[in-house]
Scaffold this active site. Sequence first.
Site, PDB file in Angstrom:
ATOM      1  N   ARG A  72       6.767  -3.233  -5.698  1.00  8.05           N
ATOM      2  CA  ARG A  72       7.250  -2.272  -4.718  1.00  8.05           C
ATOM      3  C   ARG A  72       8.242  -1.283  -5.355  1.00  8.05           C
ATOM      4  NH1 ARG A  72       5.438  -3.661   0.337  1.00  8.05           N
ATOM      5  NH2 ARG A  72       4.772  -5.813   0.596  1.00  8.05           N
ATOM      6  N   GLY A 109      -0.103   2.059   0.113  1.00 12.36           N
ATOM      7  CA  GLY A 109       0.124   2.314   1.529  1.00 12.36           C
ATOM      8  C   GLY A 109       1.019   3.520   1.742  1.00 12.36           C
ATOM      9  N   ASP A 134      -2.073  -3.338   7.545  1.00  5.27           N
ATOM     10  CA  ASP A 134      -1.447  -2.911   8.805  1.00  5.27           C
ATOM     11  C   ASP A 134      -2.189  -1.774   9.496  1.00  5.27           C
ATOM     12  OD1 ASP A 134       0.482  -4.773   8.437  1.00  5.27           O
ATOM     13  OD2 ASP A 134       2.074  -3.376   7.885  1.00  5.27           O
ATOM     14  N   GLN A 264      -2.777 -13.849   5.860  1.00  2.00           N
ATOM     15  CA  GLN A 264      -3.445 -12.655   6.378  1.00  2.00           C
ATOM     16  C   GLN A 264      -3.788 -11.642   5.291  1.00  2.00           C
ATOM     17  OE1 GLN A 264      -1.405 -11.160  10.262  1.00  2.00           O
ATOM     18  NE2 GLN A 264      -0.073 -12.704   9.371  1.00  2.00           N
TER      19      GLN A 264
END
Lengths: 337, 337, 337, 337
Positions: A72, A109, A134, A264
């Site tokens: 990140r 993202g 998401d 997930q």
Amino acid sequence: MRIGILTAGGDCPGINATIRGVCKTAISYYGMEVYGIHNGFRGLLDDDVIQLTENSLGGLLTMGGTVLGTSRVKPFRKDRGFSLSDSRPAALLKTIHDHGLECLVCIGGNGTQNTAAMLAKAGVNVVMIPKTIDNDVFGTDISFGFDSAVSIATEAIDRLHSTASSHQRVMVIEVMGHKAGWIALHSGMAGGGDIILIPELPFNIHNIGDVIINRLKKGKPYSIVVVAEGIPTFNGKKAAQYIAEEIEYETGFETRETVLGYIQRGGSPTAFDRTLATRMGGHATELIAQKQFGRMVALRGSEIVSVPLSEVAGKLKLVTADNDLIIQGKRMGVCFG
Amino acid sequence: MRIGILTAGGDCPGINATIRGVCKTAISYYGMEVYGIHNGFRGLLDDDVIQLTENSLGGLLTMGGTVLGTSRVKPFRKDRGFSLSDSRPAALLKTIHDHGLECLVCIGGNGTQNTAAMLAKAGVNVVMIPKTIDNDVFGTDISFGFDSAVSIATEAIDRLHSTASSHQRVMVIEVMGHKAGWIALHSGMAGGGDIILIPELPFNIHNIGDVIINRLKKGKPYSIVVVAEGIPTFNGKKAAQYIAEEIEYETGFETRETVLGYIQRGGSPTAFDRTLATRMGGHATELIAQKQFGRMVALRGSEIVSVPLSEVAGKLKLVTADNDLIIQGKRMGVCFG
Amino acid sequence: MRIGILTAGGDCPGINATIRGVCKTAISYYGMEVYGIHNGFRGLLDDDVIQLTENSLGGLLTMGGTVLGTSRVKPFRKDRGFSLSDSRPAALLKTIHDHGLECLVCIGGNGTQNTAAMLAKAGVNVVMIPKTIDNDVFGTDISFGFDSAVSIATEAIDRLHSTASSHQRVMVIEVMGHKAGWIALHSGMAGGGDIILIPELPFNIHNIGDVIINRLKKGKPYSIVVVAEGIPTFNGKKAAQYIAEEIEYETGFETRETVLGYIQRGGSPTAFDRTLATRMGGHATELIAQKQFGRMVALRGSEIVSVPLSEVAGKLKLVTADNDLIIQGKRMGVCFG
Amino acid sequence: MRIGILTAGGDCPGINATIRGVCKTAISYYGMEVYGIHNGFRGLLDDDVIQLTENSLGGLLTMGGTVLGTSRVKPFRKDRGFSLSDSRPAALLKTIHDHGLECLVCIGGNGTQNTAAMLAKAGVNVVMIPKTIDNDVFGTDISFGFDSAVSIATEAIDRLHSTASSHQRVMVIEVMGHKAGWIALHSGMAGGGDIILIPELPFNIHNIGDVIINRLKKGKPYSIVVVAEGIPTFNGKKAAQYIAEEIEYETGFETRETVLGYIQRGGSPTAFDRTLATRMGGHATELIAQKQFGRMVALRGSEIVSVPLSEVAGKLKLVTADNDLIIQGKRMGVCFG
């Protein structure tokens, strides 16, 4: 032509299929050289780069996660934009230059969208491919990873039904989604949730209690509550815990919580995500071949298209109250707050 | 208001979720009465009709098949259209009239589309919901059932990879699709097929043999061939058998065939199909409430819309050579013929 | 002959298949009447009893949970045993007597084993069928529900691998098992866990840290840790949270936790559990037909047998250090503490 | 100590987990050198041998097929036994000798059992690990691969139920099992088959027709028939086709067939098979370390043991009429012929 490819942000099913899609078309069809950058933008700072060949691609179509690794790390300070007086942008540009990368494919993202847009402004040729479970990347109908995450969450909700009814309990399940409730909305509807709470819509706990008690009166002494992790809570409590405690207090029902968590985002992508990822990867290469830089690949209806990064960066795709799944859900008796 | 609902043609995952979607919105939200007609149009001929209540709907969201039953009975003779001098149309109208059904919701594929269009012409209020694993209904981007079928087929192809490479064999897998190759195309790409044959595109068996032999030369002494059942063959042979024999003859490779068959249309729908089916069911009821008859519910991009039956009936949605999955697939080395 | 059947304790996959097994053989083959008691022993206290017929059994083979409902109500005070001066035992006997139940089939875990043994002592004809995902019922090699729980846990661990390696993280996953570590042991070994912690074996957090750091040194900057919920922790922390915090402190590695929770006990049973449950149900009826009461059905090797309740009640089947899966696991480099 | 390992016969889920189990314990714990022989006994004839290291083992636990490759090459002529005047045994011994292999681990089914026994007689140190989806290897309760095959077949049968009842059809599904009906028996019972036909038990087609018609009379106008591929048929017809035609002729019911085929042996092993395979692999290494040669690893109850090859070679483990799953099945109304 020599290009670089990196994956940044949280991993999700389909990233490897996209890498494969980019590489296969770039190497075999267009004769480009492709360099993989490890661990997202950190690999550009650290000069951690390797050449990818067709032999690197075996098994990637079905494999979860990202073989390139991710991080990140954000190479820019938000307040300064792309300022070369910072050491990071300079190091990053040096790596791109040293390896002779004529274009950088960024798979990521919203954060990656911003960085890619900034890189584009600074003159780097970039093509971005949106990836997020998401589904909140602005500018594309769907991102790959979303269908896989919804499938896993739906399967989990399916499993909770039998235990809820056997024990006459309320089961609260928390799924991913910090700002956007897409996973909760879709898995909640697909899994037959009775109550679905998402960050975009306000909720009233008394109302929720009433729904549960009304179900009891209709002979259904159990309920399934699907909550997105990003709904507002008190005292720093996690979404599921907070809602479970409130429901137990309001209704007296035995209430149990499940936090679905990292499963997930792991594992092999669904067929849907594999084809979407493959098509997006191929399309990214096509953009490069046509020297259409500064763009993000996107799904619009049945078509793979592209949009200017400058038009979509910094925006978030959220669920709105007029979403037809919410409207239909309400008519079918689902409570959204 | 009183409406009827029937399911016709081959069953597929998601039909029950659609029935649930129609009934929940019709009964609880709009206060309609809903009558279920058994076994497709045969139930209208036989007057086999029961009232559906909210209690009929438990478990339908996740259940495969159709609780109303289905048949391939066609109530009209094609050459005569809706002629009341035939006994069938008369019986059918009588049942609709006797039960006071003000609208008929027809869940079906291409055959149903034609019948529904003819009924509309004859003055019956109809709303059609497209359902087919083949994805060949014209006028909608995707039909529910397709994603489930592709998922099952892809999982099967995944399984064949390990046995193909362990035994150094060519594995030919036949998936459904009489006229349209959508399942073969999508599962073939999602499953990493090396050769994908569909009814819409001609193929050359020498070419296929060359691809397999070239793979051997690159150190891959095995191949996966995905064929749609509707590709042309000789002597009435089934697709997989025909292709397997030809490949064995051309290449000398040990070749094995698998015919996936009915498991593609059975079982619980994927999360994707459940939400699509639910939305389409809800939208159908909305059309009825707004007295918009003679229309088919459709997915366009992210939206559920509707189209006039008269514009879509009699047409088939086929794969075309400029489909981007085919174009990308070719660039990635997949052979389509 | 008229018999009763109840399910008590936590639900698990396969209970319904067992109910079906008992009923099918009892009703059709032996011509018995079967009465279902709702919500475990609570139904005997409340006289909540219905007759079961062959028509009650549709879909039970594959359905999770228990259609009879369950509760954790214990009809006896431990300190008094089966004393008729307490109101509960009296109410319970009255219900059994009023309905003319000549035998009571109790499907449950360790608590149910104790209650059934006490009922047997008090003269009630009982046959017990062991059911638990934890696999800790003494006297049977395996209980149904265990294989399903292990399958779900293993699939979850599979999913964590890709996200662990993509992000270079330690992933801690907590699975069920208060006193017995069977699920953690089996899913941990099946899922390729690097560290497996169970209640039966002591662990040393420094040692665990060393294992993780040694993996880093071998080029594996990620690890999977599988913990049973019942391992000792401090300050009332949950197992996964405690271990994750300790590992992060010891190693500095980014560590994430997942608590699998209720999805382990929900949903359709595996094929293994379905046949085991079916066989056990059938065997229970056979015991009744032969008037062999006070016994528990059990799996021994490939055979379904039965054991006297008095020999097994009050005992727990725990993992021991000489379990061959632990011995082999250690030799393969897995750390058990 | 230096050992060789090979996999022969049809592939099945769990072979790679076994290879991993052997190698991990052999290399890290016992310090042995392990050599992998490609493509079964053909690799010994061709001297196709490579050293395996711990780095070769990544991903093997969950991967279907066999990374070593397999073949059905039989190194001995049955009529001659191990005669050195044949060229094949000589070549085979030479390879074993040239590489200094002190023991050969043979992972295979019945054919491999025979070859391994013959090798043992000829003085080669062998340890055999049984592997077969068919579960017909004599001497072990269960072979790995069986649980995976049964799971896949059961899932397929599950899927056929909804389509059978929707269309009011008889669905015939053919599963693997040439001589032994274990897969058909277990998946048929786990999937709720109405009729199960296996090679070991004779069947009467009139009887089967009666069962189907009796189901119709009870309001169940559909049936599921599970057949093993090895049941006797006429005119060289395949099992499913033959039975489907006979049923249609006998009953007039629309009958459809599905041949499950190779997907039964592909893909990732179940959790059960992974632990069984891992334990067997580890135990094989232990036998070698203890110089207990000429033995086959076996599961007996919950224990991994070993048996002399000479006692088990040449025998087949078949289903017998007194199998308790058959007895219980009959009592529950399942027809076995």
